[in-house]
Design an enzyme around this catalytic site. Structure first.
Site, PDB file in Angstrom:
ATOM      1  N   GLU A 103    -114.061 -20.258 122.146  1.00 56.12           N
ATOM      2  CA  GLU A 103    -114.307 -19.815 120.835  1.00 56.12           C
ATOM      3  C   GLU A 103    -113.134 -19.618 120.291  1.00 56.12           C
ATOM      4  OE1 GLU A 103    -116.867 -16.434 118.438  1.00 56.12           O
ATOM      5  OE2 GLU A 103    -115.937 -15.974 120.394  1.00 56.12           O
ATOM      6  N   LYS A 196    -122.048 -20.207 113.943  1.00 53.02           N
ATOM      7  CA  LYS A 196    -122.307 -19.132 114.624  1.00 53.02           C
ATOM      8  C   LYS A 196    -123.565 -18.321 113.871  1.00 53.02           C
ATOM      9  CE  LYS A 196    -120.302 -15.074 117.121  1.00 53.02           C
ATOM     10  NZ  LYS A 196    -118.856 -14.620 117.432  1.00 53.02           N
ATOM     11  N   CYS A 238    -120.868 -17.421 121.531  1.00 51.55           N
ATOM     12  CA  CYS A 238    -120.475 -15.954 121.785  1.00 51.55           C
ATOM     13  C   CYS A 238    -121.732 -15.356 121.828  1.00 51.55           C
ATOM     14  CB  CYS A 238    -119.333 -15.363 121.218  1.00 51.55           C
ATOM     15  SG  CYS A 238    -118.607 -14.089 122.138  1.00 51.55           S
TER      16      CYS A 238
END
Length: 371
Positions: A103, A196, A238
């Site tokens: 990331e 995301k 994540c």
């Protein structure tokens, strides 16, 4: 399901009187179940059982070697991109077919950095001036001849005019920032992108407070990527790993691996990094890869590191420490098939008792996202 039916049929007197068999699979299922017990002939029951079957085998057509590049990045974007290229080529020389970067691999991680490092990806493809990272990733993938999950980069998108203030006469264009992963094929072509979906907003008193939503906008889709010759992977970023619905839908749609570039910290990392990887693998009986940046105690955000791969039996098969490194593992479809055959949860779900997360409105497309 077939094993259950065959075993049950073997207990009944033979031979059955010859009867014509229905030609369609759902009808054949209802026909065979009805001969065992008339209650199974109920259409809703047969439909429930049919939709819970394992994705067509093999999920993974042939073995693929995956590499997680636990990269050390700094404040110099050009240097980060050059260093990422070196590591991607190193992974390819080690036999990797699928390479994953962490990331925010092209920049420091943090809300203070997202706007200044953000690149414009639209219209797609962007120019090299708009997005040097897009073109660097495309070149890396082509040069190395690998599928490349390009970790994530901060993305800037000029918004539409929005009303501001009490009157409708005051308007301005607001820039939206995203945490975006770009996935490229061995020819350098963009295969997919993922913004995301779940933003990292947490507050653990005395330990860490972080609010991505103060700067970032959330993405709005689940991302499945077809790797020709191998199968499908899911890509998320994540904090997305904490939401099992994304992973379950992806596995039910045939993904052989769940790939998460991430940057857990020194509070959440030791608590949940490995645990989340194992949980998603156990839930879905597929491979999971978590790719972190290397730890830099001189940075403002301290990444946990420990990039790892988990197999379909939820065993961590390879794991890094906190330093810069590359971890590799060969993913084998036979392991997925064996796990699902031995513990057949795909065939045992009870959608007559609880709802099916794989049904209903699921978003696989983001019209305004990078293509």
């Amino acid at each position: 399901m077939r094993h259950f039916v065959n075993k049950t049929l073997s207990l009944l007197p033979k031979p059955f009187p010859p009867r014509p068999h229905p030609t369609s699979s759902p009808l054949r299922l209802r026909y065979r179940l009805a001969r065992i017990n008339p209650v199974f002939a109920n259409p809703s029951f047969a439909r429930t059982m049919a939709t819970s079957s394992t994705p067509p085998s093999p999920v993974l057509k042939r073995p693929i070697k995956l590499a997680c590049v636990q990269l050390s990045s700094g404040a110099d974007k050009a240097a980060n991109l050059s260093h990422a290229r070196d590591k991607v080529l190193e992974a390819a020389r080690a036999g990797a077919n699928l390479v994953v970067l962490p990331e925010c691999f092209n920049s420091p991680y943090g809300c203070d950095y997202f706007p200044s490092y953000a690149e414009t990806l639209l219209p797609s493809p962007p120019t090299p001036e708009q997005s040097p990272s897009f073109h660097a990733l495309s070149s890396m993938a082509a040069e190395a001849g690998v599928f490349l999950v390009g970790g994530s980069i901060p993305e800037a998108e000029a918004g539409k005019e929005e009303e501001e203030g009490e009157g409708t006469e005051k308007k301005k264009k607001k820039t939206h920032y995203y945490n975006t992963s770009l996935i490229f094929g061995p020819d350098g072509a963009l295969l997919a992108s993922h913004r995301k979906v779940h933003l990292f907003d947490i507050d653990i008193p005395g330990r860490i407070t972080f609010r991505e939503s103060e700067v970032l906008t959330a993405g709005n889709k689940l991302t499945l990527v077809d790797l020709p010759g191998y199968g499908v992977v899911a890509v998320a970023i994540c904090y997305d790993v904490r939401f099992p619905e994304l992973a379950m839908i992806a596995a039910r749609r045939g993904a052989f691996a769940l790939v998460y570039p991430g940057a857990f910290n020194l509070t959440t990392g030791p608590l949940h990094w490995r645990l989340q990887g194992q949980a998603r693998a156990m839930d879905n009986q597929c491979y999971v890869a978590l790719c972190s940046p290397a730890r830099d105690m001189a940075a403002t955000y301290h990444a946990w590191g420990h990039s790892l791969v988990v197999d379909p039996m939820a065993q961590v098969v390879v794991e890094a420490d906190e330093a810069e490194t590359i971890v590799l593992w060969e993913l084998d479809g036979a392991k997925i098939d064996e796990t699902r055959r031995n513990i057949p949860v795909f065939e045992q779900r009870r959608f007559d008792v609880y709802p099916d997360v794989n049904e209903g409105r699921i978003r696989f497309d983001e019209p305004d996202g990078p293509k």
